[in-house]
Motif scaffolding. Structure first.
Motif, PDB file in Angstrom:
ATOM      1  N   TYR A  37     -29.876  17.534 -43.053  1.00  0.00           N
ATOM      2  CA  TYR A  37     -29.334  17.292 -41.716  1.00  0.00           C
ATOM      3  C   TYR A  37     -28.647  18.577 -41.260  1.00  0.00           C
ATOM      4  O   TYR A  37     -27.558  18.897 -41.733  1.00  0.00           O
ATOM      5  N   VAL A  96     -48.454  15.429 -42.093  1.00  0.00           N
ATOM      6  CA  VAL A  96     -49.638  15.230 -42.934  1.00  0.00           C
ATOM      7  C   VAL A  96     -50.820  16.033 -42.397  1.00  0.00           C
ATOM      8  O   VAL A  96     -51.544  16.705 -43.147  1.00  0.00           O
ATOM      9  N   TYR A 144     -40.703   9.289 -34.495  1.00  0.00           N
ATOM     10  CA  TYR A 144     -40.581   9.567 -35.928  1.00  0.00           C
ATOM     11  C   TYR A 144     -41.924   9.351 -36.633  1.00  0.00           C
ATOM     12  O   TYR A 144     -42.361  10.162 -37.452  1.00  0.00           O
ATOM     13  N   ARG A 145     -42.571   8.250 -36.303  1.00  0.00           N
ATOM     14  CA  ARG A 145     -43.872   7.943 -36.925  1.00  0.00           C
ATOM     15  C   ARG A 145     -44.872   9.069 -36.655  1.00  0.00           C
ATOM     16  O   ARG A 145     -45.615   9.495 -37.544  1.00  0.00           O
ATOM     17  N   HIS A 191     -29.431  18.261 -35.199  1.00  0.00           N
ATOM     18  CA  HIS A 191     -28.827  17.783 -33.964  1.00  0.00           C
ATOM     19  C   HIS A 191     -27.587  18.606 -33.677  1.00  0.00           C
ATOM     20  O   HIS A 191     -27.103  19.333 -34.551  1.00  0.00           O
ATOM     21  N   VAL A 230     -30.414   9.089 -43.970  1.00  0.00           N
ATOM     22  CA  VAL A 230     -31.385   8.662 -44.986  1.00  0.00           C
ATOM     23  C   VAL A 230     -31.417   9.708 -46.102  1.00  0.00           C
ATOM     24  O   VAL A 230     -31.051  10.861 -45.893  1.00  0.00           O
ATOM     25  N   PRO A 231     -31.853   9.278 -47.305  1.00  0.00           N
ATOM     26  CA  PRO A 231     -31.882  10.224 -48.432  1.00  0.00           C
ATOM     27  C   PRO A 231     -32.866  11.369 -48.195  1.00  0.00           C
ATOM     28  O   PRO A 231     -33.730  11.276 -47.314  1.00  0.00           O
ATOM     29  N   PHE A 232     -32.729  12.399 -48.987  1.00  0.00           N
ATOM     30  CA  PHE A 232     -33.696  13.497 -49.095  1.00  0.00           C
ATOM     31  C   PHE A 232     -33.621  14.491 -47.926  1.00  0.00           C
ATOM     32  O   PHE A 232     -33.734  15.699 -48.135  1.00  0.00           O
ATOM     33  N   PHE A 233     -33.433  14.014 -46.716  1.00  0.00           N
ATOM     34  CA  PHE A 233     -33.470  14.893 -45.550  1.00  0.00           C
ATOM     35  C   PHE A 233     -32.327  15.907 -45.562  1.00  0.00           C
ATOM     36  O   PHE A 233     -31.201  15.601 -45.974  1.00  0.00           O
ATOM     37  N   VAL A 255     -40.774   3.062 -41.004  1.00  0.00           N
ATOM     38  CA  VAL A 255     -40.135   4.086 -40.179  1.00  0.00           C
ATOM     39  C   VAL A 255     -38.620   3.903 -40.214  1.00  0.00           C
ATOM     40  O   VAL A 255     -38.111   2.902 -39.695  1.00  0.00           O
ATOM     41  N   TYR A 264     -44.408  -0.625 -38.489  1.00  0.00           N
ATOM     42  CA  TYR A 264     -45.528  -0.515 -37.553  1.00  0.00           C
ATOM     43  C   TYR A 264     -46.803  -0.972 -38.254  1.00  0.00           C
ATOM     44  O   TYR A 264     -47.033  -0.660 -39.426  1.00  0.00           O
ATOM     45  N   LEU A 280     -42.150  16.825 -43.884  1.00  0.00           N
ATOM     46  CA  LEU A 280     -41.035  16.573 -42.967  1.00  0.00           C
ATOM     47  C   LEU A 280     -39.765  16.615 -43.809  1.00  0.00           C
ATOM     48  O   LEU A 280     -39.555  15.750 -44.660  1.00  0.00           O
ATOM     49  N   ILE A 323     -33.351   8.960 -32.324  1.00  0.00           N
ATOM     50  CA  ILE A 323     -34.768   9.327 -32.258  1.00  0.00           C
ATOM     51  C   ILE A 323     -35.598   8.055 -32.204  1.00  0.00           C
ATOM     52  O   ILE A 323     -35.416   7.146 -33.024  1.00  0.00           O
ATOM     53  N   PRO A 339     -38.305   5.426 -32.872  1.00  0.00           N
ATOM     54  CA  PRO A 339     -39.110   5.221 -34.087  1.00  0.00           C
ATOM     55  C   PRO A 339     -40.553   5.687 -33.949  1.00  0.00           C
ATOM     56  O   PRO A 339     -41.149   6.174 -34.916  1.00  0.00           O
ATOM     57  N   ASP A 340     -41.108   5.545 -32.752  1.00  0.00           N
ATOM     58  CA  ASP A 340     -42.497   5.965 -32.583  1.00  0.00           C
ATOM     59  C   ASP A 340     -42.613   7.493 -32.647  1.00  0.00           C
ATOM     60  O   ASP A 340     -43.608   8.028 -33.155  1.00  0.00           O
ATOM     61  N   GLU A 394     -44.168  12.163 -38.852  1.00  0.00           N
ATOM     62  CA  GLU A 394     -44.722  12.034 -40.216  1.00  0.00           C
ATOM     63  C   GLU A 394     -46.225  12.335 -40.203  1.00  0.00           C
ATOM     64  O   GLU A 394     -46.743  13.013 -41.086  1.00  0.00           O
ATOM     65  N   ILE A 403     -33.517   7.008 -37.094  1.00  0.00           N
ATOM     66  CA  ILE A 403     -32.770   8.256 -37.233  1.00  0.00           C
ATOM     67  C   ILE A 403     -31.822   8.366 -36.053  1.00  0.00           C
ATOM     68  O   ILE A 403     -32.249   8.371 -34.892  1.00  0.00           O
TER      69      ILE A 403
END
Lengths: 147, 93
Positions: A110, A76, A68-69, A87, A105-108, B84, B59, A82, A63, A65-66, A72, B87
């Protein structure tokens, strides 16, 4: 024996992920999962995102990064959390690979969809524990439409 | 004073806060200020050499920056810094 944690998803989210995974077959698809986490984790919205992995997408997803940003930010702006990503594993079981684990990553949550010969065969959900190992979550699907 | 947006997966280390106000004047100092406040976050943001981990992207506003080369980028009270996580995954080990 330790009790398996739970994640609730709506039928619409389940159908949405299956459709995406089957349309994308035999490449891997990916997307974001949104909802709320109060006493229990409930996923009420799924959103497709482009698999930006260079080269062969049949065995890998990435994914941007942009993207992903922006996800998030979307959460909000819409008063959502999120809560994870989904996948697909084309012609492979719905179990996380070592590659999945290392990148996780933690918490998510999957969520993994196994797509065999173009049809969804299984859906599972996984979350990292404090030792960075995946533990399976029980998926409860809400049959009624959520408002 | 810049604002750092904490990604959802790391909020378990920030007492569920989704943002952090920092009085530091550069990007890297802002991140260091954040992990001073929330020490459990440090190993998820920085490697053993105290560099931002390779799978974490930073960022400033809408632009990705390289913390190694542009970590001294100055920030002010209107700056939004986003953390970020990368993933990725796949079916084969």
């Amino acid at each position: 024996m330790k009790r398996m944690s739970e994640v609730t998803i709506t039928q619409e989210v389940s159908d949405f992920m299956e459709k995406h995974a089957e349309e994308t077959y035999n490449n891997e698809c990916c997307g974001f999962l949104y909802g709320h986490e109060n006493d229990a984790r409930k996923i009420t919205l799924a959103q497709r995102v482009e698999n930006t992995k260079d080269g062969d997408k049949r065995r890998r997803f990435k994914i941007d990064p942009d993207d992903y940003r922006k996800a998030e930010l979307f959460a909000v702006q819409n008063n959502l959390d999120l809560l994870g990503v989904y996948h697909s594993h084309p012609d492979h079981p719905a179990r996380p690979s070592e590659h999945d684990r290392k990148q996780a990553v933690p918490f998510f949550s999957y969520i993994i969809l196994s797509v065999m010969s173009g049809k969804t065969a299984a859906i599972t959900s996984w979350q990292l524990n404090d030792d960075h190992q995946f533990e399976e979550e029980e998926i409860k699907t809400l049959q009624t439409k959520s408002l | 004073m810049a604002k750092i947006i904490i990604p959802t997966p790391l909020r378990k280390f920030t007492d569920r806060s989704n943002s952090f106000e920092t009085s530091s004047n550069t990007v890297v100092k802002s991140l260091e200020n954040l992990v001073e406040e929330y020490p459990d976050l440090k190993k998820h943001l920085f490697d053993d050499e105290d560099n931002v981990r390779s799978f974490i992207k930073i960022y400033v506003g809408d632009d990705e920056i390289d913390p190694l080369n542009n970590g001294e980028t100055s920030v002010d009270e209107d700056t939004i810094i986003s953390i970020v996580p990368a993933i990725a995954g796949g079916s084969i080990n």
